[in-house]
Enzyme design. Sequence first.
Site, short mmCIF file in Angstrom:
data_model
loop_
_atom_site.label_atom_id
_atom_site.label_comp_id
_atom_site.label_asym_id
_atom_site.label_seq_id
_atom_site.Cartn_x
_atom_site.Cartn_y
_atom_site.Cartn_z
N HIS A 87 -7.09 5.98 3.43
CA HIS A 87 -6.45 4.82 2.79
C HIS A 87 -7.52 3.83 2.34
O HIS A 87 -8.01 3.02 3.12
CB HIS A 87 -5.47 4.18 3.77
CG HIS A 87 -4.57 3.14 3.16
ND1 HIS A 87 -3.21 3.13 3.35
CD2 HIS A 87 -4.83 2.09 2.34
CE1 HIS A 87 -2.68 2.11 2.69
NE2 HIS A 87 -3.65 1.44 2.07
N GLY A 96 1.66 -2.54 -3.49
CA GLY A 96 2.09 -3.84 -4.01
C GLY A 96 2.96 -4.55 -3.00
O GLY A 96 3.07 -4.12 -1.85
N GLU A 105 4.04 -2.95 6.71
CA GLU A 105 2.87 -3.83 6.71
C GLU A 105 3.38 -5.26 6.69
O GLU A 105 3.28 -5.99 7.66
CB GLU A 105 2.00 -3.52 5.47
CG GLU A 105 0.82 -4.46 5.29
CD GLU A 105 0.08 -4.24 3.97
OE1 GLU A 105 0.69 -3.72 3.02
OE2 GLU A 105 -1.10 -4.62 3.89
N ASP A 156 -8.77 0.24 3.74
CA ASP A 156 -7.89 -0.42 2.77
C ASP A 156 -8.71 -0.96 1.60
O ASP A 156 -8.77 -0.33 0.56
CB ASP A 156 -7.04 -1.52 3.42
CG ASP A 156 -5.71 -1.73 2.70
OD1 ASP A 156 -5.35 -0.88 1.87
OD2 ASP A 156 -5.03 -2.73 2.99
N HIS A 169 3.18 2.87 1.29
CA HIS A 169 2.84 1.64 2.01
C HIS A 169 4.14 1.11 2.63
O HIS A 169 5.05 0.72 1.89
CB HIS A 169 2.35 0.57 1.03
CG HIS A 169 0.89 0.62 0.72
ND1 HIS A 169 0.36 1.46 -0.21
CD2 HIS A 169 -0.14 -0.13 1.19
CE1 HIS A 169 -0.95 1.24 -0.30
NE2 HIS A 169 -1.28 0.28 0.53
N HIS A 175 -8.49 1.61 -1.44
CA HIS A 175 -8.12 1.34 -2.83
C HIS A 175 -9.38 1.24 -3.69
O HIS A 175 -10.30 0.46 -3.36
CB HIS A 175 -7.35 0.02 -2.93
CG HIS A 175 -5.99 0.08 -2.28
ND1 HIS A 175 -4.82 0.20 -3.00
CD2 HIS A 175 -5.61 0.04 -0.97
CE1 HIS A 175 -3.78 0.22 -2.17
NE2 HIS A 175 -4.24 0.12 -0.92
N ASP A 216 -9.73 -0.20 -6.52
CA ASP A 216 -9.89 -1.56 -7.05
C ASP A 216 -10.06 -2.59 -5.93
O ASP A 216 -10.12 -3.79 -6.21
CB ASP A 216 -8.71 -1.94 -7.97
CG ASP A 216 -7.34 -1.69 -7.36
OD1 ASP A 216 -7.23 -0.87 -6.43
OD2 ASP A 216 -6.37 -2.32 -7.82
O1 LIG Z 1 -2.53 -3.31 1.82
C1 LIG Z 1 -1.98 -3.27 0.70
N1 LIG Z 1 -0.62 -3.29 0.62
C2 LIG Z 1 0.04 -3.20 -0.54
N2 LIG Z 1 -0.58 -3.11 -1.72
C3 LIG Z 1 -1.92 -3.09 -1.71
C4 LIG Z 1 -2.68 -3.17 -0.53
N3 LIG Z 1 -3.98 -3.15 -0.86
C5 LIG Z 1 -4.04 -3.05 -2.20
N4 LIG Z 1 -2.81 -3.03 -2.72
C6 LIG Z 1 -2.41 -2.96 -4.13
O2 LIG Z 1 -2.60 -1.63 -4.57
C7 LIG Z 1 -3.05 -1.66 -5.91
C8 LIG Z 1 -3.60 -0.33 -6.33
O3 LIG Z 1 -4.79 -0.02 -5.69
C9 LIG Z 1 -4.00 -2.84 -5.91
O4 LIG Z 1 -4.22 -3.34 -7.21
C10 LIG Z 1 -3.26 -3.84 -5.05
O5 LIG Z 1 -2.37 -4.60 -5.85
ZN LIG Z 2 -3.35 -0.30 0.99
#
Ligand SMILES: O=c1[nH]cnc2c1ncn2[C@@H]1O[C@H](CO)[C@@H](O)[C@H]1O
Ligand SMILES: [Zn+2]
EC number: 3.5.4.4
Length: 366
Positions: free
Chosen positions: A24, A186, A216, A305, A213, A26, A28
């Site tokens: 997990h 998101g 959380e 994350d 997701h 991301h 970005d």
């Molecule tokens: O922990 C999280 N929970 C929910 N959404 C997330 C988390 N971290 C990042 N993103 C979202 O996932 C998109 C794609 O990578 C990111 O742009 C962010 O908006």
């Molecule tokens: Zn995430």
Amino acid sequence: MPDNPAAAPLTMENIRRAPKVLLHDHLDGGLRPETVVELADALGYRDLPTTDVAELSRWFRDAADSGSLESYLETFAHTCGVMQTEEALVRVAAECVEDLAADGVVYAEVRYAPELFAERGLALDAVVEAVQAGFAEGERRAAQQGKVIRMGTLLCAMRQHARAQEIAEIAVRYRDSGVAGFDIAGPEAGFPPTRNLDAFEYLRTNNAHFTIHAGEAFGLASIWEAIQHCGAERLGHGVRIVDDIKRDPDGTVHLGRLASYVRDRRIPLEICPSSNVQTGAAPSIAEHPIGLLAGLRFRVTVNTDNRLMSGCTMSSEFAALAEAFGYGWADFQWFTINAMKSAFLDFDQRLEVINNVIKPGYAALI
Ligand SMILES: O=c1[nH]cnc2c1ncn2[C@@H]1O[C@H](CO)[C@@H](O)[C@H]1O
Ligand SMILES: [Zn+2]
């Protein structure tokens, strides 16, 4: 679990040497701060809060330290803002692999939402192909440094947009080109996973893998829907499953039906300790539910994350957990094997990494 006294000391350098598996992370949320600054300059992106690399790095951490998932997610405007060309995507993806390999990660599934990189007109297929080219380049560069790392890609749909079906179709179309699965990300509150039932049904019909997701920023209902209505194979975070676990004053622990189901079916929890503290899903690392969940032998995995927003690495997450819970090499090996067992990769390939990479790597430390 205490280690043998002759085991390698738990220094940061040794933790980096240990093989690690990341499920997990991301794309970005993991840019190097200097890359954000350079890409902003090259692309004419003028909205960065500062162009000083050290200050920007601090800014991401402070801004993400917000106590709410919604404010935490606002910081992604700046990383997505500089990831709008194929060149930028190739660079970010290649650097991501180099950074993970340098940290001792041997297998990683890195995720992103293609729709967020299409603001300047890139086609979604071009986004996916650029990221795959970047991952391949990163694997080559890592190999030149003597590091073997294998990458898988997860494509995310954003919960607040209505494009899950389209993204799921792309994930299936690119599954033989490195896309291992699908996710929804998101804001969680107000956007239950059941809004995307069509996409999940499409994925299941096509024997495709997906995680969600859930649990959380929102509680048990979200986890229950993700598993029982959508059919998620893994849970992104899933930490709120502790709301279904009760402890008597004498210490006896009782699992509710959902918690039992998650544990008994070995549903992997993609736990991200630092991120959870930043979004308010856990009060601190020391009080993080991972201690309880690992003790109860849930299928716990440890993840980063967003390395930029949390200023963390896999090794620093392991080190923080070692300090909070007294974990040692045997625990790190357990988390790592849990993660490899849960990867969206063929069974024989998972076994190969467990037997030929993870076990010998830890044997050398233990
Ligand atoms: O922990 C999280 N929970 C929910 N959404 C997330 C988390 N971290 C990042 N993103 C979202 O996932 C998109 C794609 O990578 C990111 O742009 C962010 O908006
Ligand atoms: Zn995430």
